[in-house]
Design an enzyme around this catalytic site. Structure first.
Site, PDB file in Angstrom:
ATOM      1  N   SER A 197       0.661  -1.140   0.091  1.00 56.02           N
ATOM      2  CA  SER A 197       0.093  -0.161   0.067  1.00 56.02           C
ATOM      3  C   SER A 197       0.863   1.332  -0.010  1.00 56.02           C
ATOM      4  O   SER A 197       0.375   2.417  -0.251  1.00 56.02           O
ATOM      5  CB  SER A 197      -1.174   0.026   1.090  1.00 56.02           C
ATOM      6  OG  SER A 197      -0.365  -0.279   2.309  1.00 56.02           O
ATOM      7  N   HIS A 222      -5.254  -3.284  -2.818  1.00 57.72           N
ATOM      8  CA  HIS A 222      -4.973  -2.495  -3.881  1.00 57.72           C
ATOM      9  C   HIS A 222      -4.585  -3.184  -5.110  1.00 57.72           C
ATOM     10  O   HIS A 222      -3.932  -2.727  -6.018  1.00 57.72           O
ATOM     11  CB  HIS A 222      -3.618  -1.884  -3.613  1.00 57.72           C
ATOM     12  CG  HIS A 222      -3.795  -0.872  -2.158  1.00 57.72           C
ATOM     13  ND1 HIS A 222      -4.459   0.316  -2.309  1.00 57.72           N
ATOM     14  CD2 HIS A 222      -3.604  -1.134  -1.059  1.00 57.72           C
ATOM     15  CE1 HIS A 222      -4.315   0.895  -0.872  1.00 57.72           C
ATOM     16  NE2 HIS A 222      -3.915  -0.050  -0.207  1.00 57.72           N
ATOM     17  N   LYS A 257     -11.820   0.830  -2.231  1.00 59.03           N
ATOM     18  CA  LYS A 257     -10.616   1.437  -2.839  1.00 59.03           C
ATOM     19  C   LYS A 257     -11.317   1.549  -4.381  1.00 59.03           C
ATOM     20  O   LYS A 257     -12.088   2.409  -4.840  1.00 59.03           O
ATOM     21  CB  LYS A 257      -9.538   0.792  -2.512  1.00 59.03           C
ATOM     22  CG  LYS A 257      -9.214   1.025  -1.057  1.00 59.03           C
ATOM     23  CD  LYS A 257      -7.812   0.481  -0.776  1.00 59.03           C
ATOM     24  CE  LYS A 257      -7.626   0.158   0.567  1.00 59.03           C
ATOM     25  NZ  LYS A 257      -8.034   1.238   1.632  1.00 59.03           N
TER      26      LYS A 257
HETATM   27  C1  LIG Z   1      -3.648  -3.335   2.255  1.00 57.31           C
HETATM   28  C2  LIG Z   1      -4.773  -2.762   3.265  1.00 57.31           C
HETATM   29  N1  LIG Z   1      -5.590  -3.519   3.646  1.00 57.31           N
HETATM   30  C3  LIG Z   1      -6.535  -3.145   4.364  1.00 57.31           C
HETATM   31  C4  LIG Z   1      -6.902  -1.778   4.433  1.00 57.31           C
HETATM   32  C5  LIG Z   1      -8.050  -1.435   5.249  1.00 57.31           C
HETATM   33  O1  LIG Z   1      -9.317  -1.185   4.223  1.00 57.31           O
HETATM   34  P1  LIG Z   1     -10.302  -0.169   4.710  1.00 57.31           P
HETATM   35  O2  LIG Z   1      -9.667   1.083   4.503  1.00 57.31           O
HETATM   36  O3  LIG Z   1     -11.444  -0.927   3.805  1.00 57.31           O
HETATM   37  O4  LIG Z   1     -10.763  -0.553   6.267  1.00 57.31           O
HETATM   38  C6  LIG Z   1      -6.438  -0.750   3.903  1.00 57.31           C
HETATM   39  C7  LIG Z   1      -6.473   0.628   3.877  1.00 57.31           C
HETATM   40  O5  LIG Z   1      -5.912   1.424   3.652  1.00 57.31           O
HETATM   41  C8  LIG Z   1      -5.058  -1.491   2.990  1.00 57.31           C
HETATM   42  O6  LIG Z   1      -4.320  -0.417   2.327  1.00 57.31           O
END
Ligand SMILES: Cc1ncc(COP(=O)(O)O)c(C=O)c1O
Length: 402
Positions: A191, A219, A250
């Protein structure tokens, strides 16, 4: 004695953050929580009365505001209202939840899927349901915070391996006590860095050492694979991942998270994961929006192709202008600035020129690797990308990075 004085350690932590915020505000370097007041087409937003090009969005395929998705959400609100009747396991399950889960399972090429109300909660609850004391969880060093928190919460032995280093992963697998259950967890697209996990090698090692494999596709949905179906499609390895996690916040312009996998896994999670049992169901409008979004991805494959071209233009152009963008191959493009202050200054310079980007600083990334975390989407046109890169380049000269 008042609450604050009696709890000195808490007070010190609060004061440290307050000082950091005040210092940043005083230097016009505070870009936290800027409210967007309007979406203007796919790639432009109105921020404090100024229209800006959006280069910080997770909406990788430009689906926020898509008419079919908006319509689906409105129709679901008309049909069900805005809330549910409780948690999923009591009166909270609506038909739209089941339809969404079936759509996700089909999209992911899995037997079944289960949804939760955020991606963060999905990682927390699933990791801590699958693993417990005496088990091992082996996690890439750059995994998202929600994975780290899930690992800590599980009570399993939490070991980490050097980022995307398969020799390091193998050593960790060899160190597991004989007979212990084990799971390997990684982001598919990281991320902060935008690079891709070496899935073929991870799968090979998991099979060799009989470890479960969980991959977080927050992502990569809409981003990787010819049809945007994610990492298995990207590497041509259908069914390789045991626990396929994803978010609905996203590429999918809604909110929530999900797991897809074998039916017995999903049945288990429905009956045993605490976020499913003890937290309210996804609101119907958001569930319907998510379902429609998966359909749009398949109906409009040009978006996936355009995103790929845009990402390539953005990465190549920034490198040509002298920036370090690490190993990214995707829509997340780190523009390395060095110190936190340089990242804040770059943000200020770039935003002043009408391009909306945001910084990521330590401790979210290693000290010295503070950056603009720029993103490109399918909603951008090549000229907009070119313009944004020129703006970033001019800012880089002012700050002294290029
Ligand atoms: C790799 C990853 N997993 C999980 C999440 C968490 O997801 P959410 O924002 O839908 O709670 C994010 C959020 O930024 C993320 O980048």
């Amino acid at each position: 004695m008042d609450l604050y004085k009696a709890n000195e350690a808490i007070m010190e932590r609060m004061a440290a953050i307050e000082k950091r915020v005040m210092d940043a505000k005083n230097a016009d370097l505070y870009y936290f929580n800027q409210p967007i007041s309007e979406l203007r087409g796919g790639a432009r937003v109105l921020v404090k009365g100024r229209e800006m090009g959006m280069f910080a969005s997770y909406s990788y395929l430009g689906l926020i505001g898509h008419p079919k998705i908006n319509e689906a959400a409105k129709a679901a609100i008309d049909k069900y209202g805005t809330g549910t009747h409780g948690v999923r396991s009591l009166a909270g399950t609506l038909e739209i939840h089941e339809e969404l889960e079936q759509t996700i399972a089909d999209f992911r090429g899995a037997e079944a899927a289960v949804c939760y109300t955020s991606g963060y909660v999905t990682n927390l609850t699933v990791i801590s349901t699958m693993l417990g004391r005496g088990d091992y969880v082996i996690s890439d060093k750059l995994n998202h915070a929600s994975i780290v928190d899930g690992c800590l919460m599980s009570g399993a032995k939490f070991v980490r391996f050097r980022h995307n280093d398969m020799d390091a992963l193998e050593i960790r697998l060899q160190q597991v006590e004989p007979g212990a259950s084990k799971m390997v967890i990684a982001d598919s697209v990281f991320s902060m860095d935008g690079d891709i996990i070496d899935l073929p090698r991870v799968v090979e090692l998991c099979r060799k050492y009989n470890a479960w494999l969980m991959i977080d596709e927050a992502h990569s949905i809409g981003v990787l694979g010819e049809r945007g179906r994610g990492i298995e499609e990207h590497f041509g390895m259908p069914g390789a991942v045991d626990i396929k996690m994803g978010t609905l916040s996203k590429t999918i312009p809604s909110v929530g998270g999900y797991i897809s996998g074998k039916k017995e896994l999903i049945d288990y999670l429905r009956h045993a994961s605490r976020a499913y049992i003890f937290s309210a169901a996804l609101p119907p409008g958001q569930a319907a929006a998510a379902k429609a979004s998966f359909e749009v991805i398949l109906e409009e494959p040009w978006r996936v192709e355009k995103l790929r071209k845009n990402a390539s233009q953005f990465i190549t152009g920034l490198k040509q202008r002298g920036f370090d963008t690490l190993q990214t191959e995707t829509a997340i493009v780190p523009v390395i600035c060095g110190s936190d202050e340089h990242a804040y200054m770059m943000t200020r310079e770039v935003q002043h020129q009408g391009v909306f980007v945001l910084p990521v600083v330590s401790p979210a990334v290693a000290p010295g690797l503070s950056r603009l975390r720029a993103t490109v989407t399918a909603a951008h046109e090549p000229e907009e990308i070119e313009h944004a890169m020129d703006v970033i380049y001019e800012a880089g000269k002012v700050v002294g990075i290029v």
